[in-house]
Design an enzyme around this catalytic site. Structure first.
Site, PDB file in Angstrom:
ATOM      1  CG  ASP A   1      -6.156   4.403  -4.384  1.00  0.00           C
ATOM      2  OD1 ASP A   1      -6.237   5.489  -3.771  1.00  0.00           O
ATOM      3  OD2 ASP A   1      -5.161   3.659  -4.320  1.00  0.00           O
TER       4      ASP A   1
ATOM      5  CB  CYS B   1      -0.931   0.004   1.213  1.00  0.00           C
ATOM      6  SG  CYS B   1      -2.021   1.447   1.248  1.00  0.00           S
ATOM      7  N   GLY B   2       1.021   1.858  -1.166  1.00  0.00           N
ATOM      8  CA  GLY B   2       1.888   3.017  -1.267  1.00  0.00           C
ATOM      9  C   GLY B   2       1.352   4.228  -0.530  1.00  0.00           C
ATOM     10  CG  HIS B   3      -2.996   5.352   0.300  1.00  0.00           C
ATOM     11  ND1 HIS B   3      -3.484   4.073   0.053  1.00  0.00           N
ATOM     12  CD2 HIS B   3      -3.697   5.810   1.375  1.00  0.00           C
ATOM     13  CE1 HIS B   3      -4.422   3.786   0.933  1.00  0.00           C
ATOM     14  NE2 HIS B   3      -4.581   4.814   1.745  1.00  0.00           N
TER      15      HIS B   3
ATOM     16  N   GLY C   1      -0.213   4.236  -4.940  1.00  0.00           N
ATOM     17  CA  GLY C   1       1.243   4.194  -4.866  1.00  0.00           C
ATOM     18  C   GLY C   1       1.868   2.942  -5.443  1.00  0.00           C
TER      19      GLY C   1
END
Length: 350
Positions: free
Chosen positions: A266, A90-92, A271
């Site tokens: 999203d 999970c980038g964010h 991300g």
């Protein structure tokens, strides 16, 4: 009396929510974060449901359990969760988690930059936070190697437009679809159609073949479907740059919406999905090392991303990417469960 279930601090990264569980749950069992992900699924899923489901959350809620890292080489670990279970990347969420760690004092913030290492189920991420006046202004993370899995998949879902689907890995497997092939633009009024198409594309791809990381069998299946379109370098129509800045200095500008988990949408440019997009853009020759992508979300918020290294994963070409954005605190919560509440851990309408 109501029973306290968990304490959280909430952030958003480029508009996408992230609920960080800071207290109220036991330490996750397991020696690695990937093992802790399994533990959470087996022992803490009622807590996940209570924090994600209505009336305390919503179908598009995202969050994590903060945990210990794999070893002393990292500062903290995270097990990510969403409406359908537990993600591998999970980038964010990584951007929000590092912002929280520095703003809360969990990790000491040093100006002008602070390095924070985070262990997540997909691997170890190095991050660099820009700190100005004691505040975290942005976070960029170096992701696990991203690679192209398959290109040119033909699906019934896109039969009318004649388009195809490419799949790449960026911490999880993402399908990429040119929104023009789907016949719809990446704009908020089309969210319902994107949810429908995203679910159908995921289902069809997984019926055609298996998707599994060559080195780690738990990193598998299609996690998200990214609908993208090229854009010019004009200012974003919907929101602040979130690490983006002047579009003119970027080699490429795209807008996307990612549908993941169980029809979850999203709000950020996604991300880990951005890393998967970079692997495809590198394969296509549209983005070279040192060049940057300005990645916009369906609401106009932005990440910047670039390829910083070429590498290999199990003898296949791969790229190491950096993705940058900004997160902002939205509140803190003490979540409770009344033992007489007939809704218990909640519900979802979609």
């Amino acid at each position: 009396m109501s029973r306290v279930i968990a304490r959280t601090v909430d952030y958003h990264t480029a508009g996408e929510p992230f609920r960080i569980v800071t207290d109220g749950v036991p330490e996750l069992g397991g020696t690695t974060v990937l093992a802790k992900r399994r533990y959470a699924a087996d022992h803490l899923d009622a807590t996940r449901q209570l924090l994600v489901n209505e009336p305390r959350g919503h179908a598009d809620m995202y969050g994590c359990f903060v945990t210990t890292p794999n070893d002393d080489g990292a500062d903290l670990g995270a097990v990510f969760f969403h409406n359908a279970g537990y993600s591998t990347a999970c980038g964010h969420g990584t951007i929000a988690l590092v912002t929280w760690a520095l703003e809360s004092g969990r990790v000491t913030a040093v100006e002008p930059e602070t390095r924070v290492v985070v262990d997540v189920p997909s691997g170890r991420l190095g991050t660099v936070a820009t700190v100005v006046g004691g505040r975290v202004r942005s976070v960029r993370f170096t992701n696990v190697p991203a690679f192209v899995e398959v290109t040119g998949c033909r699906l019934d879902a896109l039969a009318d437009g004649g388009g195809s689907v490419d799949v790449a890995y960026g911490g999880a497997f993402y399908a990429s679809v040119d929104s023009g092939a789907a016949g719809i633009s990446v704009s908020p009024e089309n969210v319902g159609r994107f949810i429908q198409l995203g679910r159908q594309i995921k289902r069809e791809l997984e019926q055609q073949r298996q998707f599994c990381h060559p080195l780690e069998p738990e990193l598998r299946d299609i996690y998200g479907v990214i609908f993208f379109q090229d854009e010019d370098a004009s200012p974003a129509a919907g929101g602040g740059d979130g690490g983006g800045g002047d579009a003119d200095r970027h080699a490429l500008v795209q807008r996307n919406v990612t549908v993941f988990a169980d029809g979850e949408v999203d709000r950020s440019p996604c991300g880990s999905g951005t890393s998967a997009r970079l692997a495809l853009l590198a394969r296509e020759g549209r983005l070279r090392g040192g060049e940057s992508l300005l990645h916009r979300s369906i609401i106009g918020t932005e990440f910047t991303a670039s390829i910083v290294e070429e590498t290999e994963v199990a003898s296949r070409a791969a790229v190491v990417t950096e993705v940058e954005g900004a997160a902002f605190r939205t509140g803190s919560h003490v979540f409770e469960l009344d033992p007489d509440d007939p809704l218990n851990t909640g519900f979802r309408l979609r």
